[in-house]
Design an enzyme around this catalytic site. Sequence first.
Site, PDB file in Angstrom:
ATOM      1  N   GLU A   1      -6.433  -5.407  -4.851  1.00 24.99           N
ATOM      2  CA  GLU A   1      -5.864  -4.271  -5.581  1.00 24.99           C
ATOM      3  C   GLU A   1      -4.826  -4.658  -6.635  1.00 24.99           C
ATOM      4  O   GLU A   1      -4.068  -3.810  -7.087  1.00 24.99           O
ATOM      5  CB  GLU A   1      -5.262  -3.272  -4.577  1.00 24.99           C
ATOM      6  CG  GLU A   1      -6.340  -2.533  -3.795  1.00 24.99           C
ATOM      7  CD  GLU A   1      -5.816  -1.751  -2.596  1.00 24.99           C
ATOM      8  OE1 GLU A   1      -4.639  -1.361  -2.623  1.00 24.99           O
ATOM      9  OE2 GLU A   1      -6.587  -1.546  -1.658  1.00 24.99           O
TER      10      GLU A   1
ATOM     11  N   HIS B   1     -10.597  -5.236   4.897  1.00 23.75           N
ATOM     12  CA  HIS B   1     -10.731  -5.865   3.577  1.00 23.75           C
ATOM     13  C   HIS B   1     -11.532  -7.163   3.672  1.00 23.75           C
ATOM     14  O   HIS B   1     -12.415  -7.413   2.860  1.00 23.75           O
ATOM     15  CB  HIS B   1      -9.353  -6.174   2.980  1.00 23.75           C
ATOM     16  CG  HIS B   1      -8.648  -4.958   2.462  1.00 23.75           C
ATOM     17  ND1 HIS B   1      -9.226  -4.095   1.563  1.00 23.75           N
ATOM     18  CD2 HIS B   1      -7.415  -4.459   2.714  1.00 23.75           C
ATOM     19  CE1 HIS B   1      -8.374  -3.111   1.288  1.00 23.75           C
ATOM     20  NE2 HIS B   1      -7.266  -3.313   1.982  1.00 23.75           N
TER      21      HIS B   1
ATOM     22  N   HIS C   1       9.248  -3.027   1.650  1.00 21.10           N
ATOM     23  CA  HIS C   1      10.417  -2.269   1.187  1.00 21.10           C
ATOM     24  C   HIS C   1      10.637  -1.002   2.010  1.00 21.10           C
ATOM     25  O   HIS C   1      11.778  -0.631   2.298  1.00 21.10           O
ATOM     26  CB  HIS C   1      10.291  -1.960  -0.305  1.00 21.10           C
ATOM     27  CG  HIS C   1      10.621  -3.151  -1.153  1.00 21.10           C
ATOM     28  ND1 HIS C   1      11.912  -3.488  -1.471  1.00 21.10           N
ATOM     29  CD2 HIS C   1       9.836  -4.108  -1.694  1.00 21.10           C
ATOM     30  CE1 HIS C   1      11.900  -4.600  -2.192  1.00 21.10           C
ATOM     31  NE2 HIS C   1      10.657  -4.991  -2.335  1.00 21.10           N
TER      32      HIS C   1
ATOM     33  N   HIS D   1      -4.129  -9.241  -0.822  1.00 21.35           N
ATOM     34  CA  HIS D   1      -4.261  -7.784  -0.924  1.00 21.35           C
ATOM     35  C   HIS D   1      -3.902  -7.326  -2.333  1.00 21.35           C
ATOM     36  O   HIS D   1      -4.725  -6.792  -3.050  1.00 21.35           O
ATOM     37  CB  HIS D   1      -3.400  -7.073   0.119  1.00 21.35           C
ATOM     38  CG  HIS D   1      -3.744  -5.616   0.220  1.00 21.35           C
ATOM     39  ND1 HIS D   1      -3.377  -4.700  -0.739  1.00 21.35           N
ATOM     40  CD2 HIS D   1      -4.449  -4.935   1.150  1.00 21.35           C
ATOM     41  CE1 HIS D   1      -3.849  -3.507  -0.401  1.00 21.35           C
ATOM     42  NE2 HIS D   1      -4.503  -3.622   0.732  1.00 21.35           N
TER      43      HIS D   1
HETATM   44 CO    CO Z   1      -5.543  -2.167   1.712  1.00 22.36          CO
END
Ligand code: CO
Length: 295
Positions: A211, A243, A122, A180
């Site tokens: 997350e 990650h 976005h 993610h």
């Molecule tokens: Co991250």
Amino acid sequence: MHKSLFIGLIGALVLFAWCDGGMASAKEEREIVRKDGILLVAFGTTVPQGAKAYDGVEAKVRAAFPEAQIQWALTSKTVRTKLIQRGTQAESPESALARMMESGVTHLAVLSLHVSAGQEYHDLVRTVHGFHGMADGFQRIEISRPLLASYEDLERVAKGMLAHAPKKRGGAEGVLLMGHGNSDHPADTVYAAMAYVLRSLEARAFIATVEGRPNLDDALRDVRAQGVKKLYLMPLMTIAGVHARDDMAGDEPDSWKSRLDKKGIASEPVLAGIAEYPEVVEVWLEHLKAAHGRL
Ligand code: CO
């Protein structure tokens, strides 16, 4: 009387000259030849293998658009700063867009290498919109959809990833993807949709996010219900960065590998980003072609 008539006449002449000048420059604009540009935008990485995956995507884009000027931009300021400190070039989308505009690109397609329509996607859309209608700017500018933008995209990406999991998986072996995620963003729900798609393809294919939701505990309920004893861990991320290496496959006690170990589930990481899978790059490429087609 004479004086005012004279001034009026001069005024009319100046106005005529100005109008004429205006028309001439409008004509000049019409004669500008179209110059296509493609801006590839990713989060960025400091991991060399990840950077190599980006090169692979670029090669495919170059093959599909041999005439276009191609440029990269990275959305992560932290990554850009680290790369610049190492002497590697790294540019923000704003800076790359300004430079392409200045170099005379008239029709620009932006390829977002983001996975979902989350915060960064976005932010990029907002930046791209900022470049609409600038004086002497792009005549047309379009941005591609993110990777997971339709049910069909989800199916193709899921199938593409499962094709790169070890082929001979025994009855007690499954695949767990790591997305993610971001629990504060509405786009997070795409991962629940992905869990549904995975299940429709394979009983022992799961997904959890770092997350967002589903998280690892959510996914473990399904993993247990299927009697899975070993999981192949695959990042559903553009590249296998921090990650994947640390949070998924690392030795720290809170890594997925360690947490699964404690629950008696063996795991084996497949350390590749999805930008390394041709089936997935194909989806991004189709989204880019669609954006380019709208120019
Ligand atoms: Co991250």
